[in-house]
Design a protein around this motif. Structure first.
Motif, PDB file in Angstrom:
ATOM      1  N   GLY A 152      -6.861  -2.310  10.368  1.00  0.00           N
ATOM      2  CA  GLY A 152      -7.826  -1.314  10.825  1.00  0.00           C
ATOM      3  C   GLY A 152      -7.105  -0.028  11.160  1.00  0.00           C
ATOM      4  N   HIS A 153      -6.258  -0.087  12.172  1.00  0.00           N
ATOM      5  CA  HIS A 153      -5.456   1.085  12.533  1.00  0.00           C
ATOM      6  C   HIS A 153      -4.608   1.535  11.350  1.00  0.00           C
ATOM      7  CE1 HIS A 153      -3.106   3.828  14.933  1.00  0.00           C
ATOM      8  NE2 HIS A 153      -1.998   3.177  14.667  1.00  0.00           N
ATOM      9  N   SER A 154      -4.084   0.574  10.615  1.00  0.00           N
ATOM     10  CA  SER A 154      -3.452   0.795   9.317  1.00  0.00           C
ATOM     11  C   SER A 154      -3.840  -0.385   8.450  1.00  0.00           C
ATOM     12  CB  SER A 154      -1.929   0.889   9.465  1.00  0.00           C
ATOM     13  OG  SER A 154      -1.317   1.187   8.226  1.00  0.00           O
ATOM     14  N   ILE A 155      -3.733  -0.210   7.137  1.00  0.00           N
ATOM     15  CA  ILE A 155      -4.230  -1.232   6.222  1.00  0.00           C
ATOM     16  C   ILE A 155      -3.533  -2.577   6.420  1.00  0.00           C
ATOM     17  CG2 ILE A 155      -2.635  -0.632   4.338  1.00  0.00           C
ATOM     18  CD1 ILE A 155      -5.053  -1.073   2.424  1.00  0.00           C
ATOM     19  N   GLY A 156      -2.264  -2.537   6.823  1.00  0.00           N
ATOM     20  CA  GLY A 156      -1.521  -3.774   7.055  1.00  0.00           C
ATOM     21  C   GLY A 156      -1.042  -3.920   8.484  1.00  0.00           C
ATOM     22  N   HIS A 157      -1.767  -3.277   9.412  1.00  0.00           N
ATOM     23  CA  HIS A 157      -1.377  -3.330  10.826  1.00  0.00           C
ATOM     24  C   HIS A 157      -1.261  -4.774  11.298  1.00  0.00           C
ATOM     25  CE1 HIS A 157      -2.323  -3.270  15.226  1.00  0.00           C
ATOM     26  NE2 HIS A 157      -1.405  -2.313  15.187  1.00  0.00           N
ATOM     27  N   THR A 158      -0.166  -5.071  11.967  1.00  0.00           N
ATOM     28  CA  THR A 158       0.183  -6.453  12.321  1.00  0.00           C
ATOM     29  C   THR A 158       0.411  -6.585  13.817  1.00  0.00           C
ATOM     30  OG1 THR A 158       1.222  -6.756  10.149  1.00  0.00           O
ATOM     31  CG2 THR A 158       1.831  -8.319  11.880  1.00  0.00           C
ATOM     32  N   ALA A 159      -0.164  -7.619  14.399  1.00  0.00           N
ATOM     33  CA  ALA A 159       0.114  -8.017  15.773  1.00  0.00           C
ATOM     34  C   ALA A 159       0.962  -9.287  15.726  1.00  0.00           C
ATOM     35  CB  ALA A 159      -1.185  -8.241  16.537  1.00  0.00           C
ATOM     36  N   PHE A 160       1.361  -9.781  16.906  1.00  0.00           N
ATOM     37  CA  PHE A 160       2.283 -10.920  16.939  1.00  0.00           C
ATOM     38  C   PHE A 160       1.991 -11.820  18.137  1.00  0.00           C
ATOM     39  CE2 PHE A 160       4.388  -7.180  15.224  1.00  0.00           C
ATOM     40  CZ  PHE A 160       4.864  -7.623  14.009  1.00  0.00           C
TER      41      PHE A 160
ATOM     42  N   SER B  61      -0.964  12.065   2.939  1.00  0.00           N
ATOM     43  CA  SER B  61       0.108  12.378   1.992  1.00  0.00           C
ATOM     44  C   SER B  61       1.455  12.468   2.703  1.00  0.00           C
ATOM     45  CB  SER B  61      -0.196  13.682   1.267  1.00  0.00           C
ATOM     46  OG  SER B  61      -0.270  14.776   2.158  1.00  0.00           O
ATOM     47  N   GLN B  62       1.463  12.970   3.932  1.00  0.00           N
ATOM     48  CA  GLN B  62       2.704  13.049   4.703  1.00  0.00           C
ATOM     49  C   GLN B  62       3.225  11.655   5.065  1.00  0.00           C
ATOM     50  OE1 GLN B  62       1.585  15.547   7.995  1.00  0.00           O
ATOM     51  NE2 GLN B  62       1.309  17.349   6.686  1.00  0.00           N
ATOM     52  N   LEU B  63       2.314  10.741   5.370  1.00  0.00           N
ATOM     53  CA  LEU B  63       2.727   9.375   5.673  1.00  0.00           C
ATOM     54  C   LEU B  63       3.376   8.718   4.458  1.00  0.00           C
ATOM     55  CD1 LEU B  63      -0.245   8.027   7.834  1.00  0.00           C
ATOM     56  CD2 LEU B  63       2.120   8.351   8.584  1.00  0.00           C
ATOM     57  N   PHE B  64       2.784   8.883   3.287  1.00  0.00           N
ATOM     58  CA  PHE B  64       3.376   8.316   2.079  1.00  0.00           C
ATOM     59  C   PHE B  64       4.791   8.854   1.878  1.00  0.00           C
ATOM     60  CE2 PHE B  64      -0.909   7.007   0.750  1.00  0.00           C
ATOM     61  CZ  PHE B  64      -0.628   5.790   0.149  1.00  0.00           C
TER      62      PHE B  64
ATOM     63  N   PHE C 128       0.817  -1.210   0.000  1.00  0.00           N
ATOM     64  CA  PHE C 128       0.000   0.000   0.000  1.00  0.00           C
ATOM     65  C   PHE C 128       0.855   1.266   0.000  1.00  0.00           C
ATOM     66  CE2 PHE C 128      -2.219   3.400   2.350  1.00  0.00           C
ATOM     67  CZ  PHE C 128      -3.322   3.577   1.512  1.00  0.00           C
ATOM     68  N   TRP C 129       1.783   1.365   0.944  1.00  0.00           N
ATOM     69  CA  TRP C 129       2.516   2.615   1.127  1.00  0.00           C
ATOM     70  C   TRP C 129       3.572   2.840   0.049  1.00  0.00           C
ATOM     71  CZ3 TRP C 129       0.217   5.940   4.084  1.00  0.00           C
ATOM     72  CH2 TRP C 129      -0.564   5.499   5.159  1.00  0.00           C
ATOM     73  N   MET C 130       3.970   1.796  -0.646  1.00  0.00           N
ATOM     74  CA  MET C 130       4.941   1.953  -1.728  1.00  0.00           C
ATOM     75  C   MET C 130       4.281   2.061  -3.104  1.00  0.00           C
ATOM     76  SD  MET C 130       7.866   2.104  -0.208  1.00  0.00           S
ATOM     77  CE  MET C 130       7.085   2.813   1.263  1.00  0.00           C
ATOM     78  N   ASP C 131       2.952   2.077  -3.138  1.00  0.00           N
ATOM     79  CA  ASP C 131       2.212   2.140  -4.400  1.00  0.00           C
ATOM     80  C   ASP C 131       2.130   3.600  -4.859  1.00  0.00           C
ATOM     81  OD1 ASP C 131      -0.037   2.358  -6.258  1.00  0.00           O
ATOM     82  OD2 ASP C 131      -0.480   0.278  -5.726  1.00  0.00           O
TER      83      ASP C 131
END
Length: 244
Positions: A153-161, A116-119, A100-103
């Motif tokens: 949710g929090h981010s499109i690819g938010h990951t827990a462990f 836009s700042q996050l990208f 997502f963020w590298m697209d």
């Protein structure tokens, strides 16, 4: 905030990256804001590297850095003065976040402001990781004992462990909730930092119900330091039982 005994005119957020060893390997999960932020006058953020060194751990000792999602308080610490903070580490990132963020098309469509700042920030940082980058999939054991779990949710690819060793386990939630006094007691609330608010709430409740029912230890990036607790059901929300 008043009910939790906290100030009502300001909000303090804790940052708690996780560092663990497995055999001869040392793994860090998330990086905080980094040494550049720590160097700012009066700064109270970006203190991870200084705290590591105070505990006898040099950044060059880190073998793997695992990123849960691409928000500045999790990725900015990868760089220090435009160089890799952890020069010998493999940098592992979730596949959905990377895609997502590298697209370029997604970046060009992003609304002006925070998105836009996050990208721009993510490309600035991750473009410098180069050959040290490793992309992982949800459901994989990405280092021995550490399993990546889909928690979007929090981010499109938010990951827990899940972190497991010798019959023990702890759930590392990343940013399922931010300020515990607000969002643990009121799990249907969301903040402007949540990319997909409805999904954030659904994901949070799904995991919190499971953790409370099975009484499994939780590690949270933004809960009061050191961020470990058990959860109990409490009306329509939950209650933290801190593990000191």
């Amino acid at each position: 905030m008043r009910e939790a005994g906290l100030p009502t005119d300001s909000l303090t957020t804790t940052f708690a990256p996780v560092l663990f060893t497995n055999g001869s390997k040392t793994t860090l999960i998330d990086t905080g804001f980094g040494p550049d932020a720590a160097a700012e006058a009066g700064s109270t953020k970006g203190l991870l590297v200084g705290n590591m060194k105070a505990n006898g751990i040099d950044p060059a000792d880190i073998d793997v850095v695992v990123i849960s999602h691409f928000h500045p308080d999790h990725v900015n610490g990868l760089l220090s003065k435009d160089r890799l903070t952890f020069p010998n580490a493999t940098i592992m990132v979730p596949e959905p976040e990377w895609q997502f963020w590298m697209d370029i098309e997604e970046m060009n469509c992003a609304p002006q402001g925070r998105m836009s700042q996050l990208f721009q920030n993510n490309r600035r940082i991750l473009d410098q990781v180069g050959e040290r980058l490793s992309i992982f999939k949800w459901g994989a054991e990405i280092v021995p004992g550490l399993e990546a779990i889909a928690a979007p949710g929090h981010s499109i690819g938010h990951t827990a462990f899940w972190l497991r060793s010798h019959g023990e386990q702890i759930f590392i939630q990343s940013d399922l909730t931010n300020q515990a006094a607000l969002f643990v007691a009121n799990p249907d609330w969301h903040s402007a930092l949540d990319q997909f608010p409805d999904q954030t709430v659904q994901t949070r409740r799904r995991f919190y119900d499971m953790l409370a029912e099975k009484r499994i230890a939780l590690q949270a990036f933004h809960h009061p330091f050191p961020g470990r607790c058990y959860l109990e059901k409490n009306g329509a929300g939950y209650r933290r039982i801190p593990i000191d």
